[in-house]
Write a protein that holds these residues in place. Structure first.
Motif, short mmCIF file in Angstrom:
data_model
loop_
_atom_site.label_atom_id
_atom_site.label_comp_id
_atom_site.label_asym_id
_atom_site.label_seq_id
_atom_site.Cartn_x
_atom_site.Cartn_y
_atom_site.Cartn_z
N PHE A 2 47.42 6.24 69.54
CA PHE A 2 47.31 7.66 69.94
C PHE A 2 47.46 8.64 68.93
CE2 PHE A 2 46.98 5.78 74.33
CZ PHE A 2 45.88 6.13 74.45
N TYR A 3 47.04 9.70 68.71
CA TYR A 3 47.27 10.70 67.85
C TYR A 3 48.51 11.68 68.57
CZ TYR A 3 47.33 15.23 65.17
OH TYR A 3 47.54 16.51 64.68
N GLN A 4 49.61 11.98 67.68
CA GLN A 4 50.74 12.82 68.28
C GLN A 4 50.79 14.12 67.23
OE1 GLN A 4 52.65 12.37 70.68
NE2 GLN A 4 51.97 10.14 71.53
N THR A 100 38.50 17.13 74.50
CA THR A 100 39.01 15.92 73.93
C THR A 100 37.98 15.24 73.36
OG1 THR A 100 40.98 15.61 75.45
CG2 THR A 100 40.06 13.61 74.17
N GLU A 136 44.54 20.95 78.02
CA GLU A 136 43.99 19.70 77.18
C GLU A 136 43.80 20.00 75.67
OE1 GLU A 136 39.64 17.28 77.52
OE2 GLU A 136 39.74 19.20 78.09
N ASP A 377 43.20 7.22 68.36
CA ASP A 377 42.56 7.39 69.62
C ASP A 377 43.35 8.79 70.20
OD1 ASP A 377 41.31 4.93 69.66
OD2 ASP A 377 43.04 3.94 70.26
N LEU A 378 42.49 9.41 70.86
CA LEU A 378 42.88 10.75 71.36
C LEU A 378 43.03 10.48 73.25
CD1 LEU A 378 40.38 13.20 70.03
CD2 LEU A 378 42.61 12.21 69.13
N LYS A 379 44.44 10.80 73.50
CA LYS A 379 44.86 10.49 74.76
C LYS A 379 43.95 11.49 75.81
CE LYS A 379 49.86 10.16 74.05
NZ LYS A 379 51.10 10.52 74.47
N TYR A 381 42.65 13.12 79.02
CA TYR A 381 43.25 14.36 79.72
C TYR A 381 42.57 14.54 81.34
CZ TYR A 381 44.53 18.88 81.30
OH TYR A 381 45.08 20.07 82.15
#
Length: 600
Positions: A2-4, A100, A136, A377-379, A381
């Protein structure tokens, strides 16, 4: 993975940035052998390096002295290094996906920041909807700035929305982190008339030292436009002609030149620069509204920049219009819009400026996309459950609800005429036959019925009208994407199909549907506020494509007909619109009767 996001404000890291530029502490990343597009001086600087620390550029030039043992060195291989693109006017909801999923589509295209106006969700869910979209957007590689919606509803007294926003709400929003200014002020008659509520919103924004964005859709560019600008409104995206953009730039207003899925204005507006050899510092390229198909095939701002180049703009100048000009318009050029010391390291790697195909995307010093694909990957929402139940009709609709009664044998009626790829409609007068005491749709005259039904649990009323230009042969289409109050909009040639289309959307929580002979041909559920889907953008594209095919089966040849249809209820655009309260002459801002005269 996941992107942070790893973003620190400039004031926290000033010492480290200076020390890294001097080589006293190592850079985190160094890009070597790039051709830097310098948007400050409108030149291309060959063979330069870019050193980065804490996600910000610290040096542009020879950077060997900044490289330490843990520094990541990236060879640009002679590719152009371009600042990340900034979309200065965008309604994410119009893409029919969440923020997202929107980011998944546009970041690989080179868009690294947007200035969104969430007035679609605001008209349905009010302040809570705005907060949800902002929350988001906070965890994405896409930097999401928000302009506070100014016109909810867009035209008070002419329509009913799901919420109401005024000066108090705007004043509160100006204290929220992430609010960059006031969204497009569509109520230009209110501005010109000195309306205290309209000016109260503007004043609250200016007092907070934030920008007011505009929407002046009249062709008049003399006193009215100047009075509008004098109120502190600094930009406008409603230029559709060369003359519109030219007038705005000459008056010190940013002219936002739009190229979306349905509105193709760059070809005309860019002539204000190419034919007059103007300084383009007040020109900005924006998308406004873009469908998933456009995003996944043509791209996003890279496509808009490409279109400007195709129309004769020098590539570097076109890039300025999607980077530094936008940053300066919103007052964020200290952080965004260029590859220069102190700025966020949002950098695109592009082999050919004319083609504007983005090979790599760096955000805050990290490569996040390559060859059109996200590398993270994007978390997901989770929107609250209450956002999924926003269609509230008083009862199921029947064919009789769409009856337009009339006397005599023939009548002269008002008809909206749509124009492909244009936001305006024409106010036509058409002779129509009366059959058994009612006006029926006509294939021969290319006239369909249109209904706008209040769906927010309010009065439950309905406005009826007629529209031409869709070339429907039968059936009906319906949508809860109906700017800007997003009531339930139905267009059709058959009243029973119109009722089925409307009831289908009420049952699924909103979306878009096409119906023929009592059968649903295609359905796109948009459960979040009746506007957005959480599904991957690729899946939404396929459902939109099925709708496009269904439109064609009904006889409509237009490009993105749902986007054209969605504006039929927007009473701030010329010349004739229909809201849940009735038919509106939007040039003179008054309700008008559908039937002008009984002829026989």
């Amino acid at each position: 993975m996941f992107y942070q996001p790893n973003r620190r404000p400039l004031w926290e890291i000033t010492a480290d940035l200076s020390l890294a530029a001097l080589g006293k502490i190592p850079a985190d990343v160094v890009i070597k052998n790039g051709r830097v597009v310098n948007v400050h001086t409108a030149e291309i600087q060959e063979g330069l390096d870019v050193a980065i620390k804490h996600g910000r550029v610290v040096l542009v030039g020879r950077a060997d002295h900044t490289i330490g043992k843990d520094t990541r060195v990236i060879d640009a291989g002679g590719r152009y290094l371009v600042p990340g693109f900034l979309d200065g006017h965008i309604h994410v909801e119009s893409s029919m996906v969440t923020v997202t999923q929107f980011a998944r589509a546009v970041v690989p295209c080179g868009t690294t920041a947007i200035f969104m106006d969430p007035h679609e969700i605001a008209n349905v869910l009010g302040m809570e909807g705005i907060r949800q979209m902002m929350e988001e957007g906070a965890g994405l590689p896409l930097k999401v700035f928000t302009t506070m919606p100014s016109c909810v509803p867009a035209a008070p007294g002419f329509e009913d929305a799901g919420a109401s926003i005024g000066p108090e709400e705007v004043r509160e929003a100006m204290t929220w982190p992430g609010i960059i200014g006031l969204g497009e002020m569509m109520n230009f008659p209110g501005v010109l008339a000195g309306d205290p509520l309209v000016h109260g919103e503007i004043q609250a924004t200016l007092k907070a030292n934030k920008v007011v964005t505009g929407h002046y859709s009249l062709p008049e560019t003399e006193t009215g436009l100047q009075a509008y600008i004098a109120a502190g409104i600094s930009s406008c995206h409603e230029s559709t002609r060369k003359e519109d953009a030219l007038a705005r730039m000459r008056l010190g207003m940013y002219a936002k030149m739009r190229e979306g899925s349905a509105w193709h204005d760059v070809r005309a507006t860019i002539k204000s620069i190419t034919e007059n050899r103007l300084d383009s510092r007040y020109a900005i390229l924006v998308s406004d509204d873009t469908h998933p198909e456009t995003l996944l095939t043509l791209g996003h701002l890279n496509h808009v920049v490409r279109r400007a180049i195709q129309e004769g703009i020098d590539p570097v100048r076109a890039i300025q219009m999607a980077t530094i000009n936008t940053a300066q318009c919103f007052g964020v050029s200290r952080d965004l819009g260029s590859i220069a010391p102190g700025r966020c390291a949002d950098i695109l790697f592009i082999p050919d400026l004319a083609e504007m195909k983005v090979e790599r995307v760096m955000v805050d010093g990290v490569i996040v996309a390559e060859n059109g694909q996200m590398l993270f990957d994007l978390k997901p929402y989770a929107y609250p459950e209450k956002t999924r139940h926003s269609v509230h009709l008083r009862r199921q609709l029947t064919a009789g609800d769409f009856t337009i009664a009339a006397r005599g044998n023939r009548v002269l009626v008002r008809v909206m005429e749509v124009i492909e790829a244009k936001v305006g409609t024409l106010h036509r007068q058409v002779e129509m036959p009366v059959e058994n005491g009612e006006i029926r749709p006509s294939v021969e005259l290319d006239v369909a019925k249109v209904a706008c039904i209040e769906r927010h649990g309010g009065p439950g009323n309905m406005g009826l009208g007629l529209v031409r230009g869709f070339h429907l042969k039968g059936g009906a289409v319906a949508s809860t994407v109906a700017h800007d109050s997003h009531n339930l909009l139905v267009v059709g040639m058959d009243e029973s199909d119109m009722a089925l289309a409307a009831n289908t959307l009420a049952e699924c929580g909103g979306g878009m549907v096409a119906v023929l002979n009592g059968q649903v041909l295609a359905l796109l559920p948009l459960p979040i506020a009746g506007l957005m889907s959480e599904r991957p953008v690729e899946e939404v594209r396929e459902m939109v494509a099925a709708l496009e095919r269904a439109w064609k089966e009904l006889g409509c040849p237009l490009v993105s007909p749902f986007m054209t249809m969605a504006l039929l209820s927007l009473p701030v655009l010329p010349e004739l619109r229909v809201t849940n309260r009735g038919l509106v002459d939007t040039v003179n801002f008054r309700f008008v009767d559908l039937v002008i005269e009984e002829l026989v």
